[in-house]
Design a protein around this motif. Sequence first.
Motif, PDB file in Angstrom:
ATOM      1  N   LYS A  67      16.535 -11.307  71.409  1.00 32.62           N
ATOM      2  CA  LYS A  67      15.128 -10.914  71.393  1.00 32.62           C
ATOM      3  C   LYS A  67      14.687 -10.681  69.955  1.00 32.62           C
ATOM      4  O   LYS A  67      15.243  -9.838  69.250  1.00 32.62           O
ATOM      5  N   ILE A  68      13.676 -11.453  69.539  1.00 32.14           N
ATOM      6  CA  ILE A  68      13.197 -11.450  68.161  1.00 32.14           C
ATOM      7  C   ILE A  68      11.734 -11.022  68.137  1.00 32.14           C
ATOM      8  O   ILE A  68      10.910 -11.577  68.867  1.00 32.14           O
ATOM      9  N   LEU A  69      11.410 -10.053  67.286  1.00 32.59           N
ATOM     10  CA  LEU A  69      10.032  -9.628  67.073  1.00 32.59           C
ATOM     11  C   LEU A  69       9.650  -9.890  65.625  1.00 32.59           C
ATOM     12  O   LEU A  69      10.333  -9.426  64.706  1.00 32.59           O
ATOM     13  N   ALA A  70       8.562 -10.634  65.412  1.00 34.22           N
ATOM     14  CA  ALA A  70       8.056 -10.914  64.069  1.00 34.22           C
ATOM     15  C   ALA A  70       6.781 -10.122  63.825  1.00 34.22           C
ATOM     16  O   ALA A  70       5.858 -10.158  64.646  1.00 34.22           O
ATOM     17  N   ILE A  71       6.737  -9.404  62.708  1.00 34.32           N
ATOM     18  CA  ILE A  71       5.572  -8.596  62.329  1.00 34.32           C
ATOM     19  C   ILE A  71       4.948  -9.228  61.089  1.00 34.32           C
ATOM     20  O   ILE A  71       5.622  -9.393  60.074  1.00 34.32           O
ATOM     21  N   GLY A  72       3.667  -9.596  61.168  1.00 32.78           N
ATOM     22  CA  GLY A  72       3.094 -10.230  59.994  1.00 32.78           C
ATOM     23  C   GLY A  72       1.644 -10.619  60.132  1.00 32.78           C
ATOM     24  O   GLY A  72       0.814  -9.855  60.617  1.00 32.78           O
TER      25      GLY A  72
ATOM     26  N   ALA B  86       8.696 -12.895  70.006  1.00 36.83           N
ATOM     27  CA  ALA B  86       7.366 -12.281  70.042  1.00 36.83           C
ATOM     28  C   ALA B  86       6.867 -12.125  68.624  1.00 36.83           C
ATOM     29  O   ALA B  86       7.647 -11.979  67.684  1.00 36.83           O
ATOM     30  N   ARG B  87       5.560 -12.167  68.484  1.00 36.23           N
ATOM     31  CA  ARG B  87       4.975 -11.910  67.175  1.00 36.23           C
ATOM     32  C   ARG B  87       3.771 -10.992  67.333  1.00 36.23           C
ATOM     33  O   ARG B  87       2.980 -11.133  68.268  1.00 36.23           O
ATOM     34  N   VAL B  88       3.679 -10.029  66.433  1.00 35.30           N
ATOM     35  CA  VAL B  88       2.571  -9.084  66.405  1.00 35.30           C
ATOM     36  C   VAL B  88       1.914  -9.261  65.048  1.00 35.30           C
ATOM     37  O   VAL B  88       2.518  -8.978  64.007  1.00 35.30           O
ATOM     38  N   VAL B  89       0.677  -9.778  65.052  1.00 34.61           N
ATOM     39  CA  VAL B  89       0.093 -10.282  63.807  1.00 34.61           C
ATOM     40  C   VAL B  89      -1.352  -9.833  63.638  1.00 34.61           C
ATOM     41  O   VAL B  89      -2.089  -9.624  64.608  1.00 34.61           O
ATOM     42  N   HIS B  90      -1.731  -9.726  62.372  1.00 37.26           N
ATOM     43  CA  HIS B  90      -3.129  -9.491  61.999  1.00 37.26           C
ATOM     44  C   HIS B  90      -3.387 -10.276  60.726  1.00 37.26           C
ATOM     45  O   HIS B  90      -2.664 -10.126  59.737  1.00 37.26           O
TER      46      HIS B  90
ATOM     47  N   ASP C 167      -2.769  -8.817  67.234  1.00 41.16           N
ATOM     48  CA  ASP C 167      -2.646  -9.765  68.336  1.00 41.16           C
ATOM     49  C   ASP C 167      -1.170  -9.887  68.704  1.00 41.16           C
ATOM     50  O   ASP C 167      -0.304  -9.969  67.822  1.00 41.16           O
ATOM     51  N   TYR C 168      -0.906  -9.912  70.003  1.00 36.98           N
ATOM     52  CA  TYR C 168       0.476  -9.899  70.485  1.00 36.98           C
ATOM     53  C   TYR C 168       0.747 -11.147  71.309  1.00 36.98           C
ATOM     54  O   TYR C 168       0.028 -11.445  72.275  1.00 36.98           O
ATOM     55  N   TYR C 169       1.784 -11.889  70.933  1.00 34.95           N
ATOM     56  CA  TYR C 169       2.170 -13.120  71.623  1.00 34.95           C
ATOM     57  C   TYR C 169       3.653 -13.058  71.965  1.00 34.95           C
ATOM     58  O   TYR C 169       4.466 -12.551  71.174  1.00 34.95           O
ATOM     59  N   LYS C 170       4.010 -13.635  73.126  1.00 33.10           N
ATOM     60  CA  LYS C 170       5.412 -13.662  73.518  1.00 33.10           C
ATOM     61  C   LYS C 170       5.764 -15.018  74.120  1.00 33.10           C
ATOM     62  O   LYS C 170       4.967 -15.622  74.835  1.00 33.10           O
ATOM     63  N   SER C 171       6.972 -15.452  73.819  1.00 33.66           N
ATOM     64  CA  SER C 171       7.542 -16.665  74.395  1.00 33.66           C
ATOM     65  C   SER C 171       8.908 -16.318  74.968  1.00 33.66           C
ATOM     66  O   SER C 171       9.726 -15.678  74.302  1.00 33.66           O
TER      67      SER C 171
ATOM     68  N   ILE D 262      -2.681  -4.860  70.483  1.00 33.88           N
ATOM     69  CA  ILE D 262      -1.587  -3.896  70.593  1.00 33.88           C
ATOM     70  C   ILE D 262      -1.414  -3.199  69.251  1.00 33.88           C
ATOM     71  O   ILE D 262      -1.837  -3.712  68.208  1.00 33.88           O
ATOM     72  N   SER D 263      -0.798  -2.040  69.261  1.00 33.92           N
ATOM     73  CA  SER D 263      -0.439  -1.365  68.011  1.00 33.92           C
ATOM     74  C   SER D 263       0.980  -1.773  67.620  1.00 33.92           C
ATOM     75  O   SER D 263       1.758  -2.266  68.446  1.00 33.92           O
ATOM     76  N   LEU D 264       1.309  -1.549  66.366  1.00 33.15           N
ATOM     77  CA  LEU D 264       2.640  -1.884  65.876  1.00 33.15           C
ATOM     78  C   LEU D 264       3.707  -1.082  66.620  1.00 33.15           C
ATOM     79  O   LEU D 264       4.749  -1.619  67.026  1.00 33.15           O
TER      80      LEU D 264
END
Length: 320
Positions: free
Chosen positions: A65-70, A96-100, A120-124, A136-138
């Motif tokens: 499980k990988i989460l990318a913040i950017g 998943a990526r959580v981005v702005h 913005d929150y995306y998941k694959s 979503i919040s960080l």
Amino acid sequence: MIATKYLFVLFVGLFFSSCDHDTIISDLEEQIIQNNDSTSYTGGRSNADSTKSILSDKTINDSLKILAIGNSFTDDATVYLPNLIKSANLSRIKVARVVHGGSSLEYHYNHAKKNDDVYDYYKSVGGNNFNSYGKISLLKALCDDKWDIVVLQQLSQYSGRYDTYQPYLDSLIVLIHRQQPKTIIGWQMTWAYSSNSNHAGFAYYNNDQIIMYDAINQTMAKVLKEANIDIVIPTGIAIQQLRNTYVNNPPLDLTRDGYHLDYGAGRYTAACTWYESLISTIYQTSIIGNTYRVKAGNVHVTDENAKICQEAASNAVKGY
């Protein structure tokens, strides 16, 4: 050590734990004060062999499980990652990526303190395309799952300026480890702009691609000495290497606007670099030979040039 109660409840299709936001932010502010009072930071890169060992403990039967913040550069680098995963017949990987858009390390720190839903929150899952899960919040994203790897990066124009990294980078790593004590911290090294870029931040580097590339590399070397980063995803090196091949399309240099990556070979090579850095070690499947292709952008990924893109990614990872 902050005691965190993990009580997951179903809410709008997401599972969130009861994160102790106030306690965590108080701890973050203390970290900022300590770092501002110090001439050096309290980090230091984790042992690379130890990190590889942690990844090697997983097998092809285990999940990852990988989460990318950017920001938008995170989008560029990861949008094709699920396609590469599916092409390799890997079904137990969640990305998943959580981005702005336009967000820096300082931005992430400030909005982590506010705990506001600006990302913005995306998941694959299992190689399927990314789905949007709204705002979503960080902190909520960090609490959404048990992440094996969390990847950070700096805003592109600041990537070669070390003075913009601290104390925010160390504080964000504290935040991550408060919620995910065993997670591996990854870092995406971003790429230099095209030779004809009109990005305002290019002026920091005299509007020179090589000066910007060298500054990013030098800054990365300093960051690795002082921050607790376990894995580097050398996307910027892979892109620069590809610019030295016939695949390049100057003066855009594998970008679509002078800084964001081309929808074809640029984004594809970035995703290959993420795959080779984070996935190949665990699942023992190199990016070399992956059959996914992209017919998009100014530089399509064909059977002829896919190997060049893949080799640029693989060589960049080996060099790190």
